[in-house]
Design a protein around this motif. Structure first.
Motif, PDB file in Angstrom:
ATOM      1  N   ILE A  72      43.336  31.462  34.233  1.00 50.37           N
ATOM      2  CA  ILE A  72      42.120  31.660  33.264  1.00 50.37           C
ATOM      3  C   ILE A  72      42.078  32.447  32.123  1.00 50.37           C
ATOM      4  O   ILE A  72      41.772  32.131  30.935  1.00 50.37           O
ATOM      5  CB  ILE A  72      40.651  32.132  34.329  1.00 50.37           C
ATOM      6  N   VAL A  73      42.606  33.700  32.401  1.00 46.48           N
ATOM      7  CA  VAL A  73      42.519  34.617  31.190  1.00 46.48           C
ATOM      8  C   VAL A  73      43.660  34.205  30.085  1.00 46.48           C
ATOM      9  O   VAL A  73      43.191  34.356  28.783  1.00 46.48           O
ATOM     10  CB  VAL A  73      42.927  36.301  31.472  1.00 46.48           C
ATOM     11  N   PHE A  74      44.830  33.613  30.274  1.00 42.57           N
ATOM     12  CA  PHE A  74      45.478  33.077  29.435  1.00 42.57           C
ATOM     13  C   PHE A  74      45.120  31.811  28.487  1.00 42.57           C
ATOM     14  O   PHE A  74      45.248  31.617  27.505  1.00 42.57           O
ATOM     15  CB  PHE A  74      46.994  33.009  29.913  1.00 42.57           C
ATOM     16  N   ALA A  75      44.296  30.936  29.418  1.00 45.71           N
ATOM     17  CA  ALA A  75      43.752  29.750  28.722  1.00 45.71           C
ATOM     18  C   ALA A  75      42.658  30.246  27.953  1.00 45.71           C
ATOM     19  O   ALA A  75      42.416  29.865  26.778  1.00 45.71           O
ATOM     20  CB  ALA A  75      43.064  28.968  30.106  1.00 45.71           C
ATOM     21  N   LEU A  76      41.822  31.352  28.212  1.00 53.84           N
ATOM     22  CA  LEU A  76      40.842  31.887  27.348  1.00 53.84           C
ATOM     23  C   LEU A  76      41.507  32.325  26.035  1.00 53.84           C
ATOM     24  O   LEU A  76      40.954  32.136  25.254  1.00 53.84           O
ATOM     25  CB  LEU A  76      40.136  33.051  28.133  1.00 53.84           C
ATOM     26  N   ALA A  77      42.735  33.104  26.246  1.00 58.89           N
ATOM     27  CA  ALA A  77      43.446  33.715  25.260  1.00 58.89           C
ATOM     28  C   ALA A  77      43.590  32.683  24.092  1.00 58.89           C
ATOM     29  O   ALA A  77      43.492  32.647  22.824  1.00 58.89           O
ATOM     30  CB  ALA A  77      44.379  34.363  25.418  1.00 58.89           C
ATOM     31  N   TRP A  78      44.258  31.352  24.443  1.00 57.43           N
ATOM     32  CA  TRP A  78      44.749  30.429  23.891  1.00 57.43           C
ATOM     33  C   TRP A  78      43.645  29.541  23.372  1.00 57.43           C
ATOM     34  O   TRP A  78      44.007  28.809  22.309  1.00 57.43           O
ATOM     35  CB  TRP A  78      45.950  29.638  24.735  1.00 57.43           C
ATOM     36  N   SER A  79      42.435  29.537  23.816  1.00 60.22           N
ATOM     37  CA  SER A  79      41.481  28.827  23.293  1.00 60.22           C
ATOM     38  C   SER A  79      40.148  29.506  22.808  1.00 60.22           C
ATOM     39  O   SER A  79      39.141  29.077  22.836  1.00 60.22           O
ATOM     40  CB  SER A  79      40.942  27.887  24.357  1.00 60.22           C
ATOM     41  N   PRO A  81      37.731  31.297  20.345  1.00 65.27           N
ATOM     42  CA  PRO A  81      37.168  30.901  19.267  1.00 65.27           C
ATOM     43  C   PRO A  81      37.907  31.240  17.976  1.00 65.27           C
ATOM     44  O   PRO A  81      38.093  30.725  16.917  1.00 65.27           O
ATOM     45  CB  PRO A  81      35.943  30.954  19.219  1.00 65.27           C
ATOM     46  N   VAL A  82      38.262  32.859  18.012  1.00 68.28           N
ATOM     47  CA  VAL A  82      38.833  33.319  16.888  1.00 68.28           C
ATOM     48  C   VAL A  82      40.286  32.722  16.349  1.00 68.28           C
ATOM     49  O   VAL A  82      40.421  32.463  15.378  1.00 68.28           O
ATOM     50  CB  VAL A  82      38.993  35.098  16.995  1.00 68.28           C
ATOM     51  N   ILE A  83      40.977  32.541  17.464  1.00 65.56           N
ATOM     52  CA  ILE A  83      42.352  32.012  17.439  1.00 65.56           C
ATOM     53  C   ILE A  83      41.880  30.374  16.718  1.00 65.56           C
ATOM     54  O   ILE A  83      42.569  30.476  15.685  1.00 65.56           O
ATOM     55  CB  ILE A  83      43.148  31.720  18.604  1.00 65.56           C
ATOM     56  N   LEU A  84      41.230  29.704  17.462  1.00 65.31           N
ATOM     57  CA  LEU A  84      41.137  28.256  16.873  1.00 65.31           C
ATOM     58  C   LEU A  84      40.525  28.349  15.538  1.00 65.31           C
ATOM     59  O   LEU A  84      40.977  27.730  14.576  1.00 65.31           O
ATOM     60  CB  LEU A  84      39.951  27.431  17.925  1.00 65.31           C
ATOM     61  N   ILE A  85      39.481  29.275  15.033  1.00 66.06           N
ATOM     62  CA  ILE A  85      38.829  29.290  13.789  1.00 66.06           C
ATOM     63  C   ILE A  85      40.041  29.442  12.554  1.00 66.06           C
ATOM     64  O   ILE A  85      40.000  28.977  11.764  1.00 66.06           O
ATOM     65  CB  ILE A  85      37.659  30.190  13.579  1.00 66.06           C
ATOM     66  N   LEU A  86      40.800  30.553  13.026  1.00 68.44           N
ATOM     67  CA  LEU A  86      41.861  30.779  12.119  1.00 68.44           C
ATOM     68  C   LEU A  86      42.754  29.901  11.904  1.00 68.44           C
ATOM     69  O   LEU A  86      43.386  29.721  10.889  1.00 68.44           O
ATOM     70  CB  LEU A  86      42.547  32.209  12.590  1.00 68.44           C
ATOM     71  N   VAL A  87      43.349  29.163  12.999  1.00 67.53           N
ATOM     72  CA  VAL A  87      44.231  27.992  12.938  1.00 67.53           C
ATOM     73  C   VAL A  87      43.378  26.670  12.066  1.00 67.53           C
ATOM     74  O   VAL A  87      44.141  26.318  11.087  1.00 67.53           O
ATOM     75  CB  VAL A  87      44.446  27.579  14.345  1.00 67.53           C
ATOM     76  N   PHE A  88      42.342  26.588  12.504  1.00 65.16           N
ATOM     77  CA  PHE A  88      41.777  25.583  11.738  1.00 65.16           C
ATOM     78  C   PHE A  88      41.637  25.953   9.988  1.00 65.16           C
ATOM     79  O   PHE A  88      41.763  25.119   9.123  1.00 65.16           O
ATOM     80  CB  PHE A  88      40.243  25.260  12.033  1.00 65.16           C
ATOM     81  N   ALA A  89      41.346  27.382   9.941  1.00 65.37           N
ATOM     82  CA  ALA A  89      41.207  27.596   8.668  1.00 65.37           C
ATOM     83  C   ALA A  89      42.468  27.500   7.593  1.00 65.37           C
ATOM     84  O   ALA A  89      42.188  27.257   6.417  1.00 65.37           O
ATOM     85  CB  ALA A  89      40.483  29.124   8.638  1.00 65.37           C
ATOM     86  N   HIS A  90      43.508  27.914   8.500  1.00 65.50           N
ATOM     87  CA  HIS A  90      44.789  27.944   7.662  1.00 65.50           C
ATOM     88  C   HIS A  90      44.998  26.457   7.326  1.00 65.50           C
ATOM     89  O   HIS A  90      45.372  26.089   6.121  1.00 65.50           O
ATOM     90  CB  HIS A  90      45.789  28.486   8.530  1.00 65.50           C
ATOM     91  N   ALA A  91      44.906  25.423   8.420  1.00 64.86           N
ATOM     92  CA  ALA A  91      45.065  24.014   8.010  1.00 64.86           C
ATOM     93  C   ALA A  91      44.238  23.598   6.765  1.00 64.86           C
ATOM     94  O   ALA A  91      44.776  22.893   5.987  1.00 64.86           O
ATOM     95  CB  ALA A  91      44.737  23.176   9.250  1.00 64.86           C
ATOM     96  N   THR A  92      42.870  24.047   6.859  1.00 66.41           N
ATOM     97  CA  THR A  92      42.134  23.335   5.880  1.00 66.41           C
ATOM     98  C   THR A  92      42.560  24.044   4.611  1.00 66.41           C
ATOM     99  O   THR A  92      42.663  23.225   3.365  1.00 66.41           O
ATOM    100  CB  THR A  92      40.566  23.923   6.159  1.00 66.41           C
ATOM    101  N   ILE A  93      42.552  25.260   4.454  1.00 64.28           N
ATOM    102  CA  ILE A  93      43.016  25.951   3.259  1.00 64.28           C
ATOM    103  C   ILE A  93      44.275  25.283   2.533  1.00 64.28           C
ATOM    104  O   ILE A  93      44.485  24.974   1.256  1.00 64.28           O
ATOM    105  CB  ILE A  93      43.132  27.507   3.152  1.00 64.28           C
ATOM    106  N   THR A  94      45.314  25.209   3.341  1.00 66.77           N
ATOM    107  CA  THR A  94      46.734  24.670   2.812  1.00 66.77           C
ATOM    108  C   THR A  94      46.557  23.215   2.551  1.00 66.77           C
ATOM    109  O   THR A  94      47.462  22.930   1.718  1.00 66.77           O
ATOM    110  CB  THR A  94      47.756  25.095   3.924  1.00 66.77           C
TER     111      THR A  94
END
Lengths: 271, 298
Positions: A72-79, A81-94
């Motif tokens: 549960i904790v590692f699933a929470l780490a990998w999903s 929101p901060v991680i997801l938002i940064l990943v999406f932001a990088h994809a969007t910017i580039t």
């Protein structure tokens, strides 16, 4: 592909990636280090009120009653929101640079006056993006690995399973990036392309969050990109999520093809 | 007759209901320096965008060296050096890195020729674009357009921001290139520079070509400007049909004639003339006439 065009694209994408990569690594390391220490409080039903449990399950997308605390904790780490938002932001910017940002900046006239086909330009841009994307997504894995070096070995996750999640995250990142490429190919304004991607990804996050909480959301949850990214399932079963990967990969390929066709055929006007 | 380096036939490009260019037909022979004149919004940049393959023609065709500018755009652009009207370059580039990068993209070594041009145009290749003035950036744009020694140059208002000395050097470079067989398509709204260097000129007005000829032919077509002063107190003759009077006072006529001056000389011989001037209009006057009249002004 054209090495000169790849070099040009890298010159613009690398600085952004140098910000996002280490940031993602640091956050992943912090989550990998901190969350296992409170695993029992997060995972144990007696520590969490029902509403908090429901919110936790909403973040993970499934009912986690049968999951063990470490998963549960590692699933929470990998999903997270901060991680997801940064990943999406990088994809969007580039991925909203050519042609929209170049049109806005006025450099499209110089770029398109070069003796290369638009498809070749697009493939070169994609190649440069992939190179940086691999590094940025890899940073999440590296951060997670580094963070868990400082916790007790029995709390550490199975890194082969984390690798499967990494591939799943990369597939989702590619789908968002290709959505940004498609929006950008259709637009003369980067802002418009970014807004479209943000609306769709935030909508996806919201839909994914509402899915376990609200019955009507269940019926349309397949439309959320996060429906195809379930780290908890991978951590619990260890199986490759082939169906999710196929959906995300198919979506990415379709959007990339659409973007390449639009870019090759559209008129370029700056005035 | 030399082959056409650039050719458009009934080229029309519309932006929805808005006009871009309408029925533009031009044929530019190899080795010529072709001026493309028109005020802002006349359709010069639209024509250039079609030629460079940025825009698809609504109807008609645009060919460079026999290749369709849209379908074979990349082949065309390998032979073309272009500078846009509002040049922007990536701010992180220096002149040297730009030459290296463009060389890598084109698969050519542009450094030696680029350095030579930079010396000629007095450009420091180590300065970053973000630190360059408008004129300096324009110089770099010109170097990047010329460095691969293209057969055809498409220049949209290339002297913008350049000081007069550098403008002269650019004109010298362009004349040298055309005498070596290169073709230059020179778009401008500055009449003087077109008059100074171009051997052929097209005038575009509201998206249509209103004149396309050599400067000498245009001036010939435009006829002569005539001023006549009559002797004070003498009876004024009736103006002849071949003379168009633009301005008149009791003893002074200012007008123009088309065609031969012989009838005018016969008329003047019989009139009480005090003074007379007959001259060809300069390009400025010609240009204004094309623009002021809804029809062909000549």
């Amino acid at each position: 592909m054209n090495l000169g065009l790849i070099q040009r694209a890298l010159r613009e994408i690398v600085p952004v990636s140098l910000v996002f990569g280490p940031l993602l690594a640091a956050i992943a390391a912090l989550l990998g280090f901190a969350l296992p220490r409170i695993a029992n409080r997060i995972a144990n039903p007696s520590f969490l009120p029902p509403a908090a449990r429901q919110l936790r399950d909403s973040l993970l997308g499934i009912d986690t009653t049968s999951a063990n605390p470490s998963d549960i904790v590692f699933a929470l780490a990998w999903s997270h929101p901060v991680i997801l938002i940064l990943v999406f932001a990088h994809a969007t910017i580039t991925c909203t640079r050519v042609p929209a940002a170049e049109i806005e900046r006025g450099t499209i006239d110089v770029l398109f006056a070069l003796p290369v086909t638009r498809l070749r330009l697009f493939v070169s841009e994609t190649a440069a993006w992939f190179m940086c994307a691999a590094c940025v997504i890899g940073c999440v894995y590296a951060g997670s690995f580094i963070g868990t070096r400082f916790i007790s070995p029995n709390l550490r996750p199975d890194f082969s399973r984390l690798f499967v999640i990494l591939v799943n995250l990369a597939a989702m990142y590619c789908a968002v990036g290709c959505l940004a490429l498609a929006a950008c190919a259709c637009s003369d304004r980067r802002g418009r392309a970014v807004i479209l991607v943000v609306v769709l990804t935030v909508g996806s996050l919201l839909l994914n969050f509402l899915e376990p909480l609200w019955e009507p959301a269940k019926h349309v949850s397949f439309m959320s990109i996060l429906h195809y990214y379930r780290p908890i399932n991978v951590l619990m079963s260890g199986a490759w999520p082939w169906r999710d990967l196929a959906v995300l990969g198919g979506l990415a390929i379709s959007l990339w093809t659409f973007a390449s066709i639009v870019l090759s055929r559209r008129d370029i006007t700056t005035t | 007759m030399p082959a056409a380096a650039i050719q458009t036939e009934h080229l029309t490009r519309r932006y929805g209901a808005r006009r871009g260019v309408e029925n533009v037909s031009i044929s530019i022979p190899e080795g010529s320096l072709y001026g493309f004149l028109g005020p802002n919004g006349a359709g010069k940049t639209t024509t250039i965008r079609v030629l460079l393959g940025f825009l698809r023609a609504t109807s008609g065709s645009a060919l460079i060296l026999g290749h369709d500018c849209w379908r074979r755009g990349h082949t065309v652009r390998a032979q073309v050096g272009a500078i846009p009207g509002d040049l922007r370059l990536w701010p992180w580039m220096t002149g040297l890195s730009a030459l290296r990068l463009f060389g890598r993209i084109r698969g050519l070594d542009l450094l030696s020729r680029g350095r030579q041009l930079a010396d000629e145009l007095e450009l420091d290749l180590n300065v970053r674009v973000r630190a360059m003035s408008r004129g300096t950036r324009q110089k770099l744009g010109l170097i990047l357009a010329l460095a691969h020694n293209p057969c055809i140059l498409i220049l949209d208002e290339p002297t913008t921001g350049l000081d007069p000395l550098i403008q002269d050097r650019l004109r010298a470079i362009l004349k040298r290139l055309t005498s070596a067989g290169h073709t230059v398509f020179f778009s401008s709204h500055t009449l003087a520079e077109v008059e100074a260097i171009c051997d052929r000129v097209a005038i575009v007005r509201q998206g249509r070509i209103v004149a396309d000829s050599t400067l000498a032919d245009l001036q010939r077509q435009a006829g002569h400007e005539v001023t006549i002063s009559f002797k004070p107190g003498a009876p004024l003759p009736t103006p002849p049909d071949f003379l168009t009077i633009d301005e008149s006072s009791p003893h002074f006529w200012k007008g123009r004639i088309c065609g031969d001056v012989a009838p005018l000389l016969s008329f003047l011989a019989a009139a009480p003339v005090d003074d007379v001037t007959i001259s060809r209009p300069d390009l400025e006057a010609l240009f204004r006439r094309f623009y002021e009249s809804p029809e062909q002004g000549a």
